[in-house]
Write a protein that holds these residues in place. Structure first.
Motif, PDB file in Angstrom:
ATOM      1  N   LEU A  96      23.448  28.273 -14.045  1.00 10.52           N
ATOM      2  CA  LEU A  96      24.436  27.222 -13.814  1.00 10.52           C
ATOM      3  C   LEU A  96      24.768  27.158 -12.329  1.00 10.52           C
ATOM      4  CD1 LEU A  96      26.834  28.177 -16.742  1.00 10.52           C
ATOM      5  CD2 LEU A  96      25.307  26.188 -16.725  1.00 10.52           C
ATOM      6  N   ASP A  97      25.163  25.981 -11.852  1.00  9.03           N
ATOM      7  CA  ASP A  97      25.558  25.856 -10.448  1.00  9.03           C
ATOM      8  C   ASP A  97      26.934  26.453 -10.202  1.00  9.03           C
ATOM      9  OD1 ASP A  97      23.217  24.535  -9.635  1.00  9.03           O
ATOM     10  OD2 ASP A  97      23.991  22.633 -10.390  1.00  9.03           O
ATOM     11  N   MET A  98      27.820  26.317 -11.183  1.00  9.47           N
ATOM     12  CA  MET A  98      29.199  26.799 -11.037  1.00  9.47           C
ATOM     13  C   MET A  98      29.845  26.770 -12.416  1.00  9.47           C
ATOM     14  SD  MET A  98      30.480  23.375  -9.064  1.00  9.47           S
ATOM     15  CE  MET A  98      29.440  21.930  -9.337  1.00  9.47           C
ATOM     16  N   VAL A  99      31.010  27.397 -12.526  1.00  4.26           N
ATOM     17  CA  VAL A  99      31.718  27.421 -13.806  1.00  4.26           C
ATOM     18  C   VAL A  99      33.205  27.207 -13.577  1.00  4.26           C
ATOM     19  CG1 VAL A  99      30.049  28.947 -14.931  1.00  4.26           C
ATOM     20  CG2 VAL A  99      32.048  29.937 -13.768  1.00  4.26           C
ATOM     21  N   PHE A 100      33.867  26.812 -14.656  1.00  3.35           N
ATOM     22  CA  PHE A 100      35.321  26.808 -14.688  1.00  3.35           C
ATOM     23  C   PHE A 100      35.769  28.157 -15.238  1.00  3.35           C
ATOM     24  CE2 PHE A 100      34.646  22.115 -15.555  1.00  3.35           C
ATOM     25  CZ  PHE A 100      35.015  21.711 -14.287  1.00  3.35           C
ATOM     26  N   GLN A 101      36.533  28.890 -14.435  1.00  5.14           N
ATOM     27  CA  GLN A 101      37.119  30.148 -14.880  1.00  5.14           C
ATOM     28  C   GLN A 101      38.602  29.868 -15.126  1.00  5.14           C
ATOM     29  OE1 GLN A 101      39.215  32.714 -14.461  1.00  5.14           O
ATOM     30  NE2 GLN A 101      38.079  34.065 -15.819  1.00  5.14           N
ATOM     31  N   PHE A 102      39.167  30.328 -16.242  1.00  2.00           N
ATOM     32  CA  PHE A 102      40.422  29.770 -16.734  1.00  2.00           C
ATOM     33  C   PHE A 102      41.659  30.637 -16.557  1.00  2.00           C
ATOM     34  CE2 PHE A 102      37.186  27.330 -18.946  1.00  2.00           C
ATOM     35  CZ  PHE A 102      37.678  26.040 -18.784  1.00  2.00           C
ATOM     36  N   ASP A 103      41.608  31.641 -15.687  1.00  2.00           N
ATOM     37  CA  ASP A 103      42.783  32.497 -15.525  1.00  2.00           C
ATOM     38  C   ASP A 103      44.028  31.689 -15.136  1.00  2.00           C
ATOM     39  OD1 ASP A 103      41.291  34.662 -16.179  1.00  2.00           O
ATOM     40  OD2 ASP A 103      41.296  35.588 -14.197  1.00  2.00           O
ATOM     41  N   MET A 104      43.880  30.781 -14.177  1.00  2.00           N
ATOM     42  CA  MET A 104      45.043  29.995 -13.740  1.00  2.00           C
ATOM     43  C   MET A 104      45.504  29.046 -14.840  1.00  2.00           C
ATOM     44  SD  MET A 104      45.564  27.667 -10.340  1.00  2.00           S
ATOM     45  CE  MET A 104      46.978  26.564 -10.174  1.00  2.00           C
ATOM     46  N   ILE A 105      44.556  28.415 -15.516  1.00  2.00           N
ATOM     47  CA  ILE A 105      44.892  27.498 -16.604  1.00  2.00           C
ATOM     48  C   ILE A 105      45.616  28.230 -17.729  1.00  2.00           C
ATOM     49  CG2 ILE A 105      43.832  26.161 -18.471  1.00  2.00           C
ATOM     50  CD1 ILE A 105      43.953  24.577 -15.934  1.00  2.00           C
ATOM     51  N   HIS A 106      45.345  29.512 -17.906  1.00  2.00           N
ATOM     52  CA  HIS A 106      45.954  30.280 -18.989  1.00  2.00           C
ATOM     53  C   HIS A 106      47.350  30.798 -18.656  1.00  2.00           C
ATOM     54  CE1 HIS A 106      41.773  31.210 -20.933  1.00  2.00           C
ATOM     55  NE2 HIS A 106      42.233  30.009 -21.227  1.00  2.00           N
ATOM     56  N   LEU A 107      47.817  30.597 -17.433  1.00  2.00           N
ATOM     57  CA  LEU A 107      49.168  31.031 -17.099  1.00  2.00           C
ATOM     58  C   LEU A 107      50.187  30.380 -18.046  1.00  2.00           C
ATOM     59  CD1 LEU A 107      49.159  30.900 -13.190  1.00  2.00           C
ATOM     60  CD2 LEU A 107      49.456  32.934 -14.606  1.00  2.00           C
ATOM     61  N   GLY A 108      51.044  31.196 -18.611  1.00  2.00           N
ATOM     62  CA  GLY A 108      52.058  30.699 -19.538  1.00  2.00           C
ATOM     63  C   GLY A 108      51.644  30.769 -20.989  1.00  2.00           C
ATOM     64  N   MET A 109      50.340  30.923 -21.231  1.00  2.00           N
ATOM     65  CA  MET A 109      49.887  31.050 -22.610  1.00  2.00           C
ATOM     66  C   MET A 109      50.167  32.446 -23.120  1.00  2.00           C
ATOM     67  SD  MET A 109      46.310  28.913 -22.584  1.00  2.00           S
ATOM     68  CE  MET A 109      46.326  27.150 -22.164  1.00  2.00           C
ATOM     69  N   GLY A 110      50.362  32.554 -24.425  1.00  2.00           N
ATOM     70  CA  GLY A 110      50.668  33.848 -25.023  1.00  2.00           C
ATOM     71  C   GLY A 110      49.493  34.799 -24.947  1.00  2.00           C
ATOM     72  N   HIS A 111      49.691  35.983 -25.454  1.00  2.28           N
ATOM     73  CA  HIS A 111      48.679  37.030 -25.381  1.00  2.28           C
ATOM     74  C   HIS A 111      47.699  36.874 -26.535  1.00  2.28           C
ATOM     75  CE1 HIS A 111      51.074  38.848 -22.241  1.00  2.28           C
ATOM     76  NE2 HIS A 111      52.118  38.858 -23.043  1.00  2.28           N
ATOM     77  N   GLY A 112      46.479  36.531 -26.211  1.00  4.36           N
ATOM     78  CA  GLY A 112      45.451  36.407 -27.233  1.00  4.36           C
ATOM     79  C   GLY A 112      45.406  35.020 -27.855  1.00  4.36           C
ATOM     80  N   LEU A 113      44.303  34.742 -28.519  1.00  4.72           N
ATOM     81  CA  LEU A 113      44.070  33.433 -29.108  1.00  4.72           C
ATOM     82  C   LEU A 113      45.131  33.073 -30.137  1.00  4.72           C
ATOM     83  CD1 LEU A 113      42.006  31.109 -29.046  1.00  4.72           C
ATOM     84  CD2 LEU A 113      40.777  32.279 -30.893  1.00  4.72           C
ATOM     85  N   GLU A 114      45.562  34.058 -30.910  1.00  5.99           N
ATOM     86  CA  GLU A 114      46.521  33.778 -31.978  1.00  5.99           C
ATOM     87  C   GLU A 114      47.885  33.359 -31.444  1.00  5.99           C
ATOM     88  OE1 GLU A 114      46.520  38.185 -31.077  1.00  5.99           O
ATOM     89  OE2 GLU A 114      45.086  36.541 -31.221  1.00  5.99           O
ATOM     90  N   ASP A 115      48.211  33.720 -30.208  1.00  9.56           N
ATOM     91  CA  ASP A 115      49.510  33.388 -29.624  1.00  9.56           C
ATOM     92  C   ASP A 115      49.384  32.422 -28.446  1.00  9.56           C
ATOM     93  OD1 ASP A 115      51.057  34.968 -31.366  1.00  9.56           O
ATOM     94  OD2 ASP A 115      50.586  36.771 -30.226  1.00  9.56           O
ATOM     95  N   LYS A 116      48.317  31.643 -28.429  1.00  9.87           N
ATOM     96  CA  LYS A 116      48.053  30.757 -27.293  1.00  9.87           C
ATOM     97  C   LYS A 116      49.251  29.896 -26.936  1.00  9.87           C
ATOM     98  CE  LYS A 116      44.966  27.041 -25.739  1.00  9.87           C
ATOM     99  NZ  LYS A 116      43.736  26.270 -26.006  1.00  9.87           N
ATOM    100  N   TYR A 117      49.925  29.327 -27.924  1.00 11.12           N
ATOM    101  CA  TYR A 117      51.021  28.394 -27.654  1.00 11.12           C
ATOM    102  C   TYR A 117      52.401  29.039 -27.768  1.00 11.12           C
ATOM    103  CZ  TYR A 117      47.530  24.732 -27.544  1.00 11.12           C
ATOM    104  OH  TYR A 117      46.441  23.951 -27.200  1.00 11.12           O
ATOM    105  N   ASP A 118      52.436  30.359 -27.754  1.00 11.38           N
ATOM    106  CA  ASP A 118      53.719  31.070 -27.693  1.00 11.38           C
ATOM    107  C   ASP A 118      53.993  31.305 -26.206  1.00 11.38           C
ATOM    108  OD1 ASP A 118      55.999  32.459 -28.192  1.00 11.38           O
ATOM    109  OD2 ASP A 118      55.085  33.897 -29.572  1.00 11.38           O
TER     110      ASP A 118
END
Length: 593
Positions: free
Chosen positions: A293-315
């Motif tokens: 791939l030429d480049m990727v989206f890495q989502f650490d910044m986008i995940h700020l404020g999301m809960g811990h883990g997939l099950e708590d994404k919107y907590d």
């Protein structure tokens, strides 16, 4: 090979200097009054994008689809969803972009199809169908009481499990997302070849300029499908991302995709790379030598404020500016001394609006914080990606909108799960917590219709759109900001021009963080080559992420530099006003003011 095909080589890297603008077709511009945005509507706005400073248009999925997940459930890769237009309209869009010196990329959604795709219909028709192994089918398990259980205990991205029982053949099929999105089996070479032909070459031969590659690190699974360890004692289904992200054959598959398809065209690729926190592993995807791939989206910044883990994404979980700064530093510096490349973005179709998340959408701060975020984005190293409406400072839907106004399958599934848990007493406060999280983080916020003017439906179209228009569209729209030198839109145009003028400094320069423990201001330096590759240039970027005046710790260093860009016409050099952003550069002859 098509007449558009050009063998790719390492020196033709136009995508590094590009500004990419993502268009969500349902919500951008409706040309025919049916309430859905469409490709002719986008074509009518190509000049607007050119004037903004856009180099590449990224069109989110417009393929034939039942629209269970807004087009990420594709039923025919070679057709266009009728409300969006036709294949000919896409060809016209390619031509419109190319005539203006712009390029067009599409979404490549190849981890899964719709359950209405002809491939899956064949696959589910019988156990001995030739396409049976194009998807993942497994027999049921049974507990000690004879109750039927799915093959594994994995939790899906959209809440619920990852396996659905199919009565026809009495087996389960795998879907990491909705049950209407069965996962393709990349381990089958016939499946891969069909993807390359139908989802890729079909469009590349029409002249498109690349792909944003959806869920790119999920193609390879651990196909023995072991159970996930039990970490959530409240549920049978368990987080299992480590079992279907970055699987054992993922790099083999991407190298094959590059060698067999992408290398024959002059195109760009950007992968959606979730759950890959190790920079060294990310480099395996984006190293030029790796040819993946030429480049990727890495989502650490986008995940700020999301809960811990997939099950708590919107907590929702409050976050600190120090965390944001360390994330930016990590993903700015991980390519230093390598042949890899990175991306810059803070909005897309899957997240809340940046102003509401990282700035302030309060009336007195929303414009200044939008400009401050523009300063940050346009001075960072990498290919810049903007999302529709970001350039006018669009904000989240009002918090008083009820859940009935939300449309996204993921958010609604999380809300229904939380509602059930609250009603059953499993977690009495969860419904309220998840609703609060959705008010900040939901994917719906970015999908509200684009706000073009103050006419009915915000100039999106002549009929009520598929999703409610923002209540503040008369205050926040393109027409109101066009021609206003102090508007967010004008600021973005200026910032994008300077990004190109100082490309070696802002797009290609090295990054250094100052005062990393400060919880209110974000100050960093960029160092790059001077004009014509001669000498060295430096930039000092100062950002106030708070609602209060803050001291500017680098004021002495700034005295010897030129103020290139500022969010405020008047400010005090020793202090940063609320949500102020400034860029200082070393003096240069012929500086554009």
């Amino acid at each position: 090979m098509s007449p558009h095909a050009i063998v790719k080589n390492s020196t033709n890297q136009w995508w590094k200097n590009a500004t990419v603008y993502q268009v969500y077709p349902a919500s951008f511009k409706d040309s025919n009054g049916d309430g859905w945005g469409d490709i002719p509507g986008l074509i009518s706005k190509v000049d607007y994008l050119k004037d903004l400073g856009v180099d590449v248009v990224w069109l989110s999925p417009m393929f034939e689809s039942p629209q269970c997940d807004m087009g990420y459930d594709i039923s025919d890769y070679e057709e266009v969803y009728a409300p969006y237009g036709t294949v000919k309209d896409v060809e016209d869009l390619v031509a419109a972009c190319h005539e203006r010196g712009m390029k067009l990329i599409l979404d490549l959604v190849a981890n899964h199809t719709s359950d209405q795709h002809a491939w899956f219909k064949e696959s589910r028709s019988s156990k001995d169908n030739p396409k049976r192994d194009w998807y993942f089918w497994r027999p049921a398990r049974y507990d000690e009481n004879g109750n039927r259980l799915p093959p594994t205990n994995y939790r899906s991205y959209f809440a619920g499990g990852t396996w659905t029982w199919d009565e026809t053949t009495q087996e389960y099929y795998l879907h990491l997302y909705a049950k209407e999105q069965p996962d393709l089996n990349w381990d089958n070479p016939e499946t891969r070849q069909a993807i390359y032909k139908s989802a890729m070459r079909f469009w590349l031969d029409k002249g498109i300029d690349g792909f944003r590659v959806d869920t790119v690190n999920k193609y390879s699974k651990h196909v023995d499908f072991p159970d996930a360890p039990i970490t959530d004692l409240k549920n049978y289904i368990q987080p299992a991302r480590h079992l279907f992200c970055n699987g054992p054959r993922i790099h083999e598959f991407l190298r094959e995709m590059h060698d067999e398809v992408l290398s024959h065209y002059d195109v760009m690729t950007v992968g959606e790379l979730s759950n890959t926190p190790d920079p060294q592993h990310v480099l395996r995807y984006v190293s030029a030598a790796a040819k993946q791939l030429d480049m990727v989206f890495q989502f650490d910044m986008i995940h700020l404020g999301m809960g811990h883990g997939l099950e708590d994404k919107y907590d929702f979980t409050p976050w600190a500016l120090t965390r944001l700064k360390q994330i930016v530093k990590k993903w700015q510096q991980f390519i230093d001394g390598t042949d890899g490349w990175t991306t810059v973005f803070c909005e897309n179709h899957d997240n809340g609006r940046a102003v509401s998340r990282y700035g302030s959408d309060a009336p007195q701060h929303r414009e200044t914080s939008a400009k401050m975020l523009a300063v940050m984005q346009t001075t960072l190293t990498g290919t810049l990606f903007l999302y529709q409406g970001q350039e006018i400072g669009m904000i989240n839907a009002p918090k008083n909108w009820p859940i009935d106004e939300y449309k996204d399958i993921e958010g609604l599934n999380y809300y229904k799960e939380a509602d059930r848990q609250s009603n059953e007493g499993v977690d009495p406060t969860r419904r309220a917590r998840i609703m609060r999280g959705l008010q900040i983080l939901a994917r719906d916020h970015s999908r509200l219709p684009m706000q073009w003017d103050d006419s009915e439906y915000a100039g999106f179209g002549t009929a009520a759109p598929w999703m409610r228009v923002h209540d503040l569209y008369k205050e926040i729209n393109v027409a109101r900001q066009t021609g206003d030198p102090n508007s967010v839109l004008s600021f973005y145009k200026r910032a994008l021009q300077l990004r190109k003028e100082y490309a070696e400094l802002f797009i290609h320069g090295s990054f250094k963080l100052y005062d990393g423990e400060n919880e209110n201001t974000f100050v960093f330096e960029k160092v790059g080559k001077g004009p014509g590759g001669n000498g060295e240039e430096r930039a000092l970027v100062a950002l106030n992420f708070s609602k209060d005046v803050q001291p500017f710790s680098m004021v002495e260093r700034a005295r010897d530099m030129k103020l290139l860009l500022s969010t405020h016409a008047e400010s005090v050099s020793e202090s940063l006003l609320p949500f102020e952003g400034r860029v200082y550069v070393t003096e240069r002859s012929g500086l554009v003011n």
